[in-house]
Design a protein around this motif. Sequence first.
Motif, short mmCIF file in Angstrom:
data_model
loop_
_atom_site.label_atom_id
_atom_site.label_comp_id
_atom_site.label_asym_id
_atom_site.label_seq_id
_atom_site.Cartn_x
_atom_site.Cartn_y
_atom_site.Cartn_z
N LYS A 73 -17.25 -7.56 7.66
CA LYS A 73 -16.33 -7.85 6.56
C LYS A 73 -15.68 -9.23 6.73
O LYS A 73 -15.52 -9.97 5.76
N GLN A 74 -15.35 -9.54 7.99
CA GLN A 74 -14.70 -10.83 8.24
C GLN A 74 -15.65 -11.98 8.00
O GLN A 74 -15.27 -13.01 7.42
N ARG A 75 -16.89 -11.85 8.46
CA ARG A 75 -17.88 -12.90 8.25
C ARG A 75 -18.21 -13.07 6.78
O ARG A 75 -18.39 -14.20 6.30
N SER A 76 -18.29 -11.95 6.06
CA SER A 76 -18.55 -12.02 4.63
C SER A 76 -17.40 -12.73 3.91
O SER A 76 -17.62 -13.57 3.02
N LYS A 77 -16.17 -12.40 4.31
CA LYS A 77 -15.01 -13.06 3.72
C LYS A 77 -15.01 -14.54 4.03
O LYS A 77 -14.70 -15.38 3.16
N LEU A 78 -15.40 -14.89 5.25
CA LEU A 78 -15.44 -16.30 5.66
C LEU A 78 -16.46 -17.08 4.83
O LEU A 78 -16.19 -18.21 4.39
N HIS A 79 -17.61 -16.48 4.59
CA HIS A 79 -18.64 -17.14 3.76
C HIS A 79 -18.13 -17.36 2.33
O HIS A 79 -18.39 -18.40 1.73
N ASP A 80 -17.42 -16.37 1.80
CA ASP A 80 -16.87 -16.51 0.45
C ASP A 80 -15.86 -17.65 0.38
O ASP A 80 -15.85 -18.45 -0.56
N LEU A 81 -15.01 -17.71 1.40
CA LEU A 81 -14.01 -18.78 1.44
C LEU A 81 -14.65 -20.16 1.57
O LEU A 81 -14.23 -21.12 0.92
N GLU A 82 -15.68 -20.24 2.38
CA GLU A 82 -16.38 -21.52 2.56
C GLU A 82 -17.06 -21.97 1.27
O GLU A 82 -17.10 -23.16 0.96
N GLN A 83 -17.59 -20.99 0.52
CA GLN A 83 -18.20 -21.33 -0.76
C GLN A 83 -17.16 -21.86 -1.75
O GLN A 83 -17.40 -22.85 -2.46
N LYS A 84 -16.00 -21.22 -1.78
CA LYS A 84 -14.93 -21.68 -2.67
C LYS A 84 -14.45 -23.08 -2.27
O LYS A 84 -14.19 -23.93 -3.13
N LEU A 85 -14.36 -23.31 -0.96
CA LEU A 85 -13.94 -24.63 -0.48
C LEU A 85 -14.99 -25.68 -0.84
O LEU A 85 -14.64 -26.81 -1.22
#
Length: 405
Positions: A167-179
């Motif tokens: 879940k944390q890695r998935s959240k991190l990927h989402d945040l990186e995409q938004k950034l």
Amino acid sequence: MMFRKLVICYFISLTATAQISPEAFLSAAVSDIELVEIQAAQDFMKNNKFNSPWLRELEFRAKSNDREIGLEDYRLRFGFINPYEIRANKNYHQQLDQTIQLRKQMKLNDVLKMRYELLIEQVYLSSQIRNAEELEEFYGRLRVLVYQNERENLKEEILDLEDQLFKQRSKLHDLEQKLKINQYLIKEKLEDTLSINLDISMLISIEYIFEHLNTQEGTNLQSQLATQENKLRESRFTVEKAESYRNIGFFQAEYDIERGDELDDQLGYRIGVTIPIVNPDKPDLQRDRLSIAENEAKQRKRLNQNQRNQDILQMDFQHIQKQMILLEQELKFMTQFETSEGQLSLDLVRKSKEFHSLLENRKMGLYTLLLSKYIDILYQKGKLVSSPMVNHISKNLLPLTISLE
């Protein structure tokens, strides 16, 4: 003061990879795309003054008084424009020029608001990514400890950690995409840079915002523009009204060679004056007057909505203030809890870290929300484009130099 304890030490260490400053981004040239309509109107105004000619018509007539080919009667007629129309067109030009200037300011106000939002989003996403990476690293270390533990139910704990890691890695990927998307939007204005410098320690503090929230004075651009738009419509109506009476009469010079042998007998003139008893354009003018009244009502409605938005923003600030007080209390509790004596189980360590990370994310979320609301209130008041223009989220209010292409 209550919020002095909310000095953002956490923010000081948070710096995004950078190449240029926020001031350079905010001061980047405003492109033709952003101001294409305004620029087109300004270019037209430079070459067109809306000046009415003094003559409505210039007509030459000649006729024969018999069946012979020769012409004996010559007439030159001058039809004059209503002077009221000339003045009305000059006034319309002035009102239009003032309206375009205000529209340009309003558009620039919109552009700067969007740029501030991109900067604030950059701050928020960078913080969220940093926290997400720290929590992911924590889960990794905790998983090593679980594997080293020889207790029963080991599989259940490992599965639980794997679930959290995923879940944390998935959240991190989402945040990186938004950034990545946010940086792409920033690069549209700064083509030659890789990223933008966002030193959080150089941004305004929470305390500063609350202290200066109600001291910011500016011009309500929306109200000013609405008033000017109404003046422009009234000016346009005045032009149309004057045009409906543009035929005020004529002066006609005559030369008839058969009216005598002397030149004084052959020359003559006529004068005609229009008596404005009826006006065939009256229905159109009434429709225009109705349209003006409707637009004025719409403008008042928009201004009321604008005032309502400002009132709601003030309520939002009060809500954020209460949330920050609650957050401060929880952070104090976590500091005491983490420094208390006694050995903690791995599960309790994990819960403590997760809750602390949640509080830190909430802290940055409230801070960036406060920045966004602060920029919004400055936008509503027209402060973003007031002179001298500065970076309103920088601690030292660094100056901006906007270039309009």
